[in-house]
Structures are given as C-alpha cells and as structure tokens.
Design a protein around this motif. Structure first.
Motif, PDB file in Angstrom:
ATOM      1  N   VAL A  22       0.839  -1.209   0.000  1.00 37.89           N
ATOM      2  CA  VAL A  22       0.000   0.000   0.000  1.00 37.89           C
ATOM      3  C   VAL A  22       0.871   1.256   0.000  1.00 37.89           C
ATOM      4  O   VAL A  22       0.574   2.241  -0.702  1.00 37.89           O
ATOM      5  N   ILE A  23       1.965   1.227   0.753  1.00 38.00           N
ATOM      6  CA  ILE A  23       2.867   2.387   0.788  1.00 38.00           C
ATOM      7  C   ILE A  23       3.543   2.596  -0.557  1.00 38.00           C
ATOM      8  O   ILE A  23       3.619   3.724  -1.064  1.00 38.00           O
ATOM      9  N   CYS A  52       3.266   2.903  11.939  1.00 40.88           N
ATOM     10  CA  CYS A  52       1.971   3.097  11.274  1.00 40.88           C
ATOM     11  C   CYS A  52       1.555   4.564  11.289  1.00 40.88           C
ATOM     12  O   CYS A  52       1.003   5.067  10.297  1.00 40.88           O
ATOM     13  N   ALA A  53       1.808   5.249  12.403  1.00 42.62           N
ATOM     14  CA  ALA A  53       1.450   6.675  12.481  1.00 42.62           C
ATOM     15  C   ALA A  53       2.264   7.493  11.485  1.00 42.62           C
ATOM     16  O   ALA A  53       1.714   8.356  10.775  1.00 42.62           O
ATOM     17  N   LEU A  54       3.565   7.226  11.404  1.00 41.21           N
ATOM     18  CA  LEU A  54       4.398   7.938  10.438  1.00 41.21           C
ATOM     19  C   LEU A  54       3.990   7.600   9.002  1.00 41.21           C
ATOM     20  O   LEU A  54       3.950   8.485   8.131  1.00 41.21           O
ATOM     21  N   SER A  55       3.663   6.330   8.764  1.00 40.17           N
ATOM     22  CA  SER A  55       3.224   5.926   7.426  1.00 40.17           C
ATOM     23  C   SER A  55       1.932   6.629   7.044  1.00 40.17           C
ATOM     24  O   SER A  55       1.767   7.067   5.892  1.00 40.17           O
ATOM     25  N   MET A  97      -0.860  10.471   3.679  1.00 38.79           N
ATOM     26  CA  MET A  97      -1.775  11.591   3.516  1.00 38.79           C
ATOM     27  C   MET A  97      -1.111  12.781   2.819  1.00 38.79           C
ATOM     28  O   MET A  97      -1.733  13.466   2.000  1.00 38.79           O
ATOM     29  N   VAL A  98       0.173  13.026   3.128  1.00 40.90           N
ATOM     30  CA  VAL A  98       0.897  14.106   2.453  1.00 40.90           C
ATOM     31  C   VAL A  98       1.046  13.797   0.967  1.00 40.90           C
ATOM     32  O   VAL A  98       0.842  14.661   0.104  1.00 40.90           O
ATOM     33  N   LEU A 154      -6.964   4.912   2.815  1.00 40.43           N
ATOM     34  CA  LEU A 154      -7.614   5.499   3.985  1.00 40.43           C
ATOM     35  C   LEU A 154      -8.318   4.424   4.809  1.00 40.43           C
ATOM     36  O   LEU A 154      -8.182   4.375   6.042  1.00 40.43           O
ATOM     37  N   ILE A 155      -9.054   3.546   4.145  1.00 40.20           N
ATOM     38  CA  ILE A 155      -9.746   2.473   4.866  1.00 40.20           C
ATOM     39  C   ILE A 155      -8.747   1.516   5.489  1.00 40.20           C
ATOM     40  O   ILE A 155      -8.927   1.031   6.623  1.00 40.20           O
ATOM     41  N   TRP A 156      -7.667   1.225   4.761  1.00 40.46           N
ATOM     42  CA  TRP A 156      -6.625   0.352   5.294  1.00 40.46           C
ATOM     43  C   TRP A 156      -6.032   0.926   6.582  1.00 40.46           C
ATOM     44  O   TRP A 156      -5.833   0.199   7.566  1.00 40.46           O
TER      45      TRP A 156
END
Length: 388
Positions: A140-141, A223-226, A231-232, A312-314
């Motif tokens: 995903v990333i 996960c928070a950083l990802s 989003m950016v 977003l859902i992921w």
C-alpha cells in the motif's frame, strides 16, 4: 490384627500418621481428574461466547477469498501491464492468503482458548499472520509512491515492470524480517480453570515480558508515520490533479471562444492525446487461437481516487486493533482477570485488519468502471455455463 497399609497406623505415645497406599493415591488421582474434567466444558462455553467473532471471521473469509481471487484475475488478465497493475495483483494475492490461511487459523485458535498445547505452532501462526499483514501494508505504501511519480512527476523515470517485480520481492524479504520478532511476542500460556488451577493453555501475548509493549509501540509509531506520509503524498497528488483539471477547464473555455465544435475536437485530438490514450480500451489478438482479448488501461485520476480510498480504509482498520492490543497489555493478568465478554470484545477489536482484506475487491468494483464491466461479463458467462 494389623491395620491395612492404606489406613492410619497409631502407635502408643505417637500422633496419628496417615500412610497412603498406592490404591489411595490412585483414588486421589481419579478424584482430581473427575474434579478437573470441566476443562473441555469451559473451553466449549468460551467458544459459544465467541460465536459472534467466529461468524465475523467466516464472513470475512468467504468475501475475501472470492473477491480477491476475482480481483487478481481481472487485473492480471483484463488490464494492461503496468507497475500499478502489478502492485494491485500482488496486494490481492496477499489478501487472498490472509482470507484463506490466516482467518481459518484464527478460527482454530478461537476454538482452543483453553486447550491449545503447541507453543511452536502458536509462534508460527502469529508469524505467518504478521507476514501477510506487513506485506500488504508495504505494498500500500509503495502504491502511493508509484501514484505520486505518475501524477506529480510525469517527466521523471517511472517504475518499470521489471523493477515492480523486484520491489515486490524486496518487500516480501523485508516482511519476513519484520515478522521474526512476533515469534517472541506470542507464546503458549497457562490459564486458570475454575477450581482446577492453571491447567488450561492458550496462544496469546506474553504477559510477563516487556517485549510485546516495545514491539507494538514500535509498530504503532511506524503506522502513524506511514499514515502521515501517505496523507501528504495523496494531498500533493490531489493538488496536482486539481491544477490539471483547472488547466483543462481553461483550455476548453479558450477553445469555445475562438473556434466551433469541430475545431475544438481537432484540438482535443492533437494537443491532449495522452488522456484519450490512458482511458482507451485496447484489443489484442492471440497468436494461437485468434481470439480478441480486451484489455483496459487505467484512468490515472480515477485509479488514484480508488487507491486513496483503499489507503484510507486500510489505515483506519488498524485503529481498533491497536486499541484492543494496548488495552490488553495494560490489563494485568488479562486471560484470568477478564470475563468472556471482555475477551470477545478484545478479539473483535484485534481482528479489525481483516476487514480491509475482505473489502478491497469491492472497493475496486465501486470506484472502477472497467472492473465492474469485466466482473459482470464473468458473472454472465458463469450463469450461461451453469444454465447449460
């Protein structure tokens, strides 16, 4: 007449002493077995309480297995080969593995909340689940990076087909390395069973070690950083798409003011051929059978919207998982101090990441018209075959 060995032997000026014979020890052992024979009953009772979680897992398993199989087939055979197409097929395959292997293993663990006896199997199951989930996350990333290069840096070198396959191989290797610590986070634990003592066994987080807290804190930070990075990236993509949309509107306005409808169409064909190419449907002829195989190109903007919603859902699907996991780690002696309903809530929260594994194919169908048309074609074909 002397007393039997199994009775008490009282001598003069001595306190009574009980000498247990082998028969008495056998009776005591049998009595203990009878008293603690409720182990399986307690396990069955727990399974009944966790029935909603089992039903949810079965539902996700069926939807995920069927949907991801169809998604992998359609994107592999019905869409032009590109980096995005390869990444989506790989993501569908990992979600298919999660639906067909990981979820059934979770169901087995739910059926053995007091009778799971294999420590090595426990560690292997949890490691394999982590392998598939981490692999999906990394794909995903990389998909977001691929979309950024395609939309925001169209003149730069894009990810080639060959490099896309290499990236998937590298991500699989990284996932394998990242899942190794999971074998130290989960293990077999003993559980209290009514009046029988700690004779039950369950596969769960290590309770007396600080390692699970360190591991999940690291995963949460990652996960928070990802999420922030993703989003950016999609914000930059959205800004770029908006600029392209405004430029197209301005071009159409200028064309309408200086030319008639025919000249506008002529300018469309000469100055903007890329958009028509990206949304076209190409026909390829097979060299052996002469059959015409229809393949679609991916619309850049609609595909980006699709992948943004999927991302977003992921991301949101992991929030309940972390809530349940950290709540469990901060609850002392969780397995024995909580009720069955509290444990059910914990399991429902931690299984949240399976939602996206089952939902991905249906997100494709909702946002991709070509996917829907190919799916309807397959369903009609199956219906005709079944009717015959």
């Amino acid at each position: 007449m002397p007393y039997p060995e199994s009775t008490r032997d009282i001598s003069e000026n001595q306190n009574p002493v009980f000498k247990h014979s082998a028969n008495f020890k056998k009776m005591d052992k049998n009595y203990t077995v009878i008293k603690c024979s409720s182990l399986q009953e307690v396990n069955d009772e727990t399974v009944k309480v966790h029935f909603p979680a089992i039903v949810l897992l079965v539902f996700e398993m069926v939807l995920g297995a069927i949907g991801n199989c169809i998604a992998a087939y359609i994107y592999h055979y019905k869409f032009e080969v590109s980096s995005t197409q390869i990444f989506i097929v790989a993501l569908s395959m990992y979600d298919f593995l999660a639906s067909t292997i990981c979820i059934p293993m979770e169901i087995v663990l739910l059926h053995r909340l007091y009778t799971f006896e294999y420590d090595t199997t426990c560690r292997l199951i949890r490691s394999f689940v982590a392998l598939t989930i981490i692999s999906s996350a990394l794909i995903v990333i990389i998909i977001s990076i691929d979309r950024y290069i395609l939309i925001c840096r169209p003149l730069n070198q894009k990810i080639s087909i060959k490099n896309s396959k290499r990236i998937i191989a590298v991500l699989a290797s990284l996932s394998f390395l990242f899942c190794i610590p999971v074998s130290f986070v989960y293990r077999k634990h003993y559980r209290e069973v009514k009046q029988c003592g700690r004779i039950g066994t369950v596969c769960s987080l290590s309770e007396k070690s600080i390692f699970p807290l360190i591991y999940y804190t690291t995963v949460l930070v990652f996960c928070a950083l990802s999420f922030i990075i993703l989003m950016v990236i999609y914000l930059l993509i959205g800004i770029r798409i908006w600029k392209i949309y405004r430029a197209k509107q301005l071009k159409n306005a200028i064309c309408n003011s200086v030319a008639n409808e025919n000249s506008v169409k002529s300018i469309e064909d000469t100055r903007w051929p890329s958009l028509k190419h990206l949304t076209s449907v190409k026909l390829f002829t097979s060299g052996t059978s002469g059959m015409r195989i229809r393949k679609h190109s991916m619309h850049p903007f609609r595909t980006t919207l699709l992948l943004f919603v999927l991302t977003l859902i992921w991301t949101m699907s992991y929030v309940p998982h972390f809530i349940g996991t950290f709540r469990r780690m901060f609850t002392k002696n969780f397995n024995d101090s909580t009720t069955h309903k509290q444990q059910l809530t914990y399991h429902l929260l931690t299984y949240s990441y399976y939602i996206i594994c089952a939902a991905n194919p249906y997100i494709y169908g909702l946002f991709c018209q070509h996917f829907r048309s190919e799916l309807m074609f397959i369903l009609r074909k199956m219906f005709v075959c079944c009717k015959k």
